[in-house]
Design a protein around this motif. Structure first.
Motif, PDB file in Angstrom:
ATOM      1  N   UNK A 222      44.880  39.746  55.170  1.00  0.00           N
ATOM      2  CA  UNK A 222      45.812  40.815  54.768  1.00  0.00           C
ATOM      3  C   UNK A 222      45.263  41.612  53.471  1.00  0.00           C
ATOM      4  N   UNK A 223      45.510  42.734  53.573  1.00  0.00           N
ATOM      5  CA  UNK A 223      44.714  43.541  52.466  1.00  0.00           C
ATOM      6  C   UNK A 223      46.058  44.004  51.470  1.00  0.00           C
ATOM      7  N   UNK A 224      45.886  43.511  50.149  1.00  0.00           N
ATOM      8  CA  UNK A 224      46.872  43.681  49.294  1.00  0.00           C
ATOM      9  C   UNK A 224      46.698  44.809  48.288  1.00  0.00           C
ATOM     10  N   UNK A 225      45.922  45.777  48.569  1.00  0.00           N
ATOM     11  CA  UNK A 225      45.514  47.071  47.858  1.00  0.00           C
ATOM     12  C   UNK A 225      44.464  46.771  46.960  1.00  0.00           C
ATOM     13  N   UNK A 226      43.702  45.689  46.878  1.00  0.00           N
ATOM     14  CA  UNK A 226      42.669  45.309  46.186  1.00  0.00           C
ATOM     15  C   UNK A 226      41.865  44.661  47.100  1.00  0.00           C
ATOM     16  N   UNK A 227      40.410  44.765  47.027  1.00  0.00           N
ATOM     17  CA  UNK A 227      39.381  43.996  47.980  1.00  0.00           C
ATOM     18  C   UNK A 227      39.417  42.528  47.512  1.00  0.00           C
ATOM     19  N   UNK A 228      39.836  41.698  48.090  1.00  0.00           N
ATOM     20  CA  UNK A 228      39.958  40.323  47.519  1.00  0.00           C
ATOM     21  C   UNK A 228      40.510  39.359  48.593  1.00  0.00           C
ATOM     22  N   UNK A 229      40.140  38.112  48.471  1.00  0.00           N
ATOM     23  CA  UNK A 229      40.917  37.204  49.499  1.00  0.00           C
ATOM     24  C   UNK A 229      41.894  36.428  48.909  1.00  0.00           C
ATOM     25  N   UNK A 230      42.051  35.240  48.975  1.00  0.00           N
ATOM     26  CA  UNK A 230      43.341  34.287  48.365  1.00  0.00           C
ATOM     27  C   UNK A 230      43.279  34.347  46.767  1.00  0.00           C
ATOM     28  N   UNK A 231      42.167  34.149  46.397  1.00  0.00           N
ATOM     29  CA  UNK A 231      41.946  34.013  44.950  1.00  0.00           C
ATOM     30  C   UNK A 231      40.884  35.037  44.351  1.00  0.00           C
ATOM     31  N   UNK A 232      41.211  35.294  43.155  1.00  0.00           N
ATOM     32  CA  UNK A 232      40.334  36.555  42.531  1.00  0.00           C
ATOM     33  C   UNK A 232      39.551  35.831  41.381  1.00  0.00           C
ATOM     34  N   UNK A 233      38.209  36.181  41.171  1.00  0.00           N
ATOM     35  CA  UNK A 233      37.210  35.592  40.496  1.00  0.00           C
ATOM     36  C   UNK A 233      37.803  35.674  38.757  1.00  0.00           C
ATOM     37  N   UNK A 234      37.526  34.649  37.944  1.00  0.00           N
ATOM     38  CA  UNK A 234      38.300  34.563  36.924  1.00  0.00           C
ATOM     39  C   UNK A 234      38.068  35.695  35.950  1.00  0.00           C
ATOM     40  N   UNK A 235      36.763  36.287  36.062  1.00  0.00           N
ATOM     41  CA  UNK A 235      36.466  37.258  35.205  1.00  0.00           C
ATOM     42  C   UNK A 235      36.905  38.688  35.764  1.00  0.00           C
ATOM     43  N   UNK A 236      36.989  38.748  36.958  1.00  0.00           N
ATOM     44  CA  UNK A 236      37.220  40.129  37.794  1.00  0.00           C
ATOM     45  C   UNK A 236      38.231  41.028  37.149  1.00  0.00           C
ATOM     46  N   UNK A 237      38.231  42.135  37.125  1.00  0.00           N
ATOM     47  CA  UNK A 237      39.128  43.235  37.012  1.00  0.00           C
ATOM     48  C   UNK A 237      38.931  44.220  38.042  1.00  0.00           C
ATOM     49  N   UNK A 238      39.697  43.807  39.266  1.00  0.00           N
ATOM     50  CA  UNK A 238      39.545  44.695  40.537  1.00  0.00           C
ATOM     51  C   UNK A 238      40.288  45.921  40.525  1.00  0.00           C
ATOM     52  N   UNK A 239      39.909  47.049  40.680  1.00  0.00           N
ATOM     53  CA  UNK A 239      40.460  48.208  40.874  1.00  0.00           C
ATOM     54  C   UNK A 239      40.985  48.314  42.102  1.00  0.00           C
ATOM     55  N   UNK A 240      42.084  48.972  42.363  1.00  0.00           N
ATOM     56  CA  UNK A 240      42.756  49.143  43.706  1.00  0.00           C
ATOM     57  C   UNK A 240      41.952  50.114  44.674  1.00  0.00           C
ATOM     58  N   UNK A 241      41.879  49.771  45.859  1.00  0.00           N
ATOM     59  CA  UNK A 241      41.297  50.434  46.819  1.00  0.00           C
ATOM     60  C   UNK A 241      42.179  51.825  47.349  1.00  0.00           C
ATOM     61  N   UNK A 242      42.189  52.804  46.614  1.00  0.00           N
ATOM     62  CA  UNK A 242      43.096  53.729  46.794  1.00  0.00           C
ATOM     63  C   UNK A 242      42.889  54.412  48.066  1.00  0.00           C
ATOM     64  N   UNK A 243      41.704  54.604  48.468  1.00  0.00           N
ATOM     65  CA  UNK A 243      41.257  55.311  49.531  1.00  0.00           C
ATOM     66  C   UNK A 243      41.747  54.825  50.940  1.00  0.00           C
ATOM     67  N   UNK A 244      41.718  53.087  50.644  1.00  0.00           N
ATOM     68  CA  UNK A 244      42.012  52.547  51.705  1.00  0.00           C
ATOM     69  C   UNK A 244      43.514  52.250  51.953  1.00  0.00           C
TER      70      UNK A 244
END
Length: 459
Positions: A222-244
């Motif tokens: 499932x894609x939630x607007x950000x490229x990640x799986x079940x968990x996010x890395x502790x130091x990650x600041x994920x930008x939204x994948x707006x184009x997708x």
């Protein structure tokens, strides 16, 4: 064979069985949160609540969103014009400020400016004269009263985020989501039954990732607007994948239309200018830890950029990314959906309702299922008929009682289940359901018939 497309809209009632708070509980939390009045006798939120009731509002018409909206409107009232040219020292007051005189400033404005001088980088103290440990620095020409109410809003949203954390926290090292509960098992089973023949387009008005996590655990991507799986890395600041979000209409998705406690507002861009951006992080974010960020959709109307959107400015706040793109995806999906499931949603947000109304009017094949255990108790037949029936123009506002718990509108194209989400899931996943047989022989006006596969679309 092409897959069908099912849209799922989850409101607050959809996650109660996972431990989410009710509207009444969130209202109580907000009434006890934030700063106090100048006499120290009440919280500002309780003062606002009391004044609303004293001016004609009923207790049933005021909840946490109403109170938060008052705070947001005070931010607008005390804001300054020409925010984009904030280096100009001759800023104008808000349009409202030019015409209306405040009534309760003596009680509400319980703060002082630290050091007594309003200058670049000042801080506030609250209660007045007492250092406030979460005060940020005013670097963008914010008037003190506006800055004070921005901090109050962050306090209230922090209290809500803390409550969300108690039932929805999920990270690589720790999770409070009960993946083995009966309700989790039923939800996953339903999705697994639908998934082979159905594109799953999940939209939630809640502030967590529970359904995304459960689906990821069951190997449904499932894609939630950000490229990640079940968990996010502790130091990650994920930008939204707006184009997708814009382009991909055939993937399984889980979008937070009103934001998430896992989102964080970055108030400054890489040039340290006030261009806020929302990112996804590993854990819950407390707004009091972030500097207040503002923007103006309408010139002269200062709004806060927040990771969770509540109150009555939702439609305006939905104009920034990724809210804007997710709302557009929801609108598009409703127009092309085979089925729309509306679960635990009170129909209170008109910008959401508009997408459903558009689907009813322009997508004649769509089948809509509303799951609401309080349908009878709250006498919602007329509300649903008036909100949605005119867009199909069937000429009959009264529902047909299909069974003890199922009601049909619009010649059977809109079904209401007066059931809890768990009861509905049991019905969907139980192959021995007798209700399906009853539906298969029910006749509706204009010779329309609700078939068995109406009850269990996609199965």
């Amino acid at each position: 064979m092409s897959k069908k497309k099912s849209v799922f809209l989850f409101g607050a009632g959809a996650t109660l069985e996972w431990g989410s708070p009710s509207t009444a509980e969130l209202t109580e939390i907000v009434l006890k949160s934030g700063f106090s009045t100048t006499d120290g006798k009440l919280t500002l939120t309780q003062f606002i609540y009391d004044k609303l009731l004293a001016n004609g509002f009923t207790a049933g018409s005021v909840n946490f969103e109403t109170i938060i909206n008052v705070v947001e409107e005070l931010i607008v009232y005390y804001g300054k014009f020409n925010y984009a040219e904030h280096f100009d020292k001759n800023l104008l007051p808000s349009l409202l400020y030019c015409f209306f005189t405040p009534t309760f400033e003596k009680e509400l404005l319980n703060f002082t400016v630290k050091g007594g001088e309003i200058k670049h980088g000042y801080q506030i103290q609250t209660p007045a004269g007492i250092n406030y440990q979460h005060s940020h620095y005013a670097y963008h020409s914010e008037p003190p009263s506006q800055f004070f109410f921005q901090h109050l809003l962050n306090e209230l949203l922090t209290s809500i985020s803390a409550r969300i954390s108690s039932y929805a926290y999920h990270a690589a090292g720790h999770s409070v989501i009960d993946h083995e509960s009966k309700i989790s098992g039923l939800f996953v089973k339903w999705m697994q039954q639908l998934q082979p023949s159905t594109i799953l387009r999940l939209y939630t008005l809640n502030y967590e990732r529970i359904f995304k996590v459960l689906l990821a655990r069951s190997d449904i991507k499932v894609f939630e607007g950000f490229d990640c799986d079940e968990c996010v890395g502790y130091t990650d600041l994920l930008r939204a994948n707006i184009k997708r979000i814009h382009s991909d209409s055939d993937a399984n998705v889980h979008y937070n239309l009103h934001g998430s406690a896992f989102w964080k507002v970055l108030d400054l861009d890489k040039e340290q200018l006030p261009n806020a951006e929302i990112v996804l992080t590993a854990g819950m974010n407390l707004p009091i830890d972030n500097s207040p960020a503002t923007f103006q959709v309408e010139k002269g109307k200062t709004l806060m950029v927040t990771n969770i959107v509540t109150g009555y400015q939702k439609a305006q706040k939905a104009m920034i990314s990724p809210f804007k793109q997710m709302q557009a995806a929801f609108d598009r999906d409703c127009c092309f959906a085979d089925h729309i499931f509306i679960i635990g949603y009170s129909l209170a947000d008109e910008h959401i309702n508009e997408s459903v109304k558009t689907a009813i009017r322009h997508n004649p094949e769509v089948k809509i299922f509303l799951i609401d255990p309080f349908f009878i108790k709250n006498n919602r037949e007329l509300e649903i008929a008036l909100k949605f029936n005119p867009f199909r123009q069937t000429g009959n506002l009264s529902p047909t009682n299909v069974s003890d718990h199922v009601y049909a509108f619009m010649n059977g194209s809109f079904l209401v289940y007066a059931l809890t989400f768990e009861e509905f899931l049991i019905l969907q996943t139980d192959s021995k359901s007798q209700l399906a047989e009853r539906l298969s022989i029910m006749k509706f006006p204009a010779s329309n018939t609700i078939r068995t596969n109406w009850l269990k679309p996609g199965l």
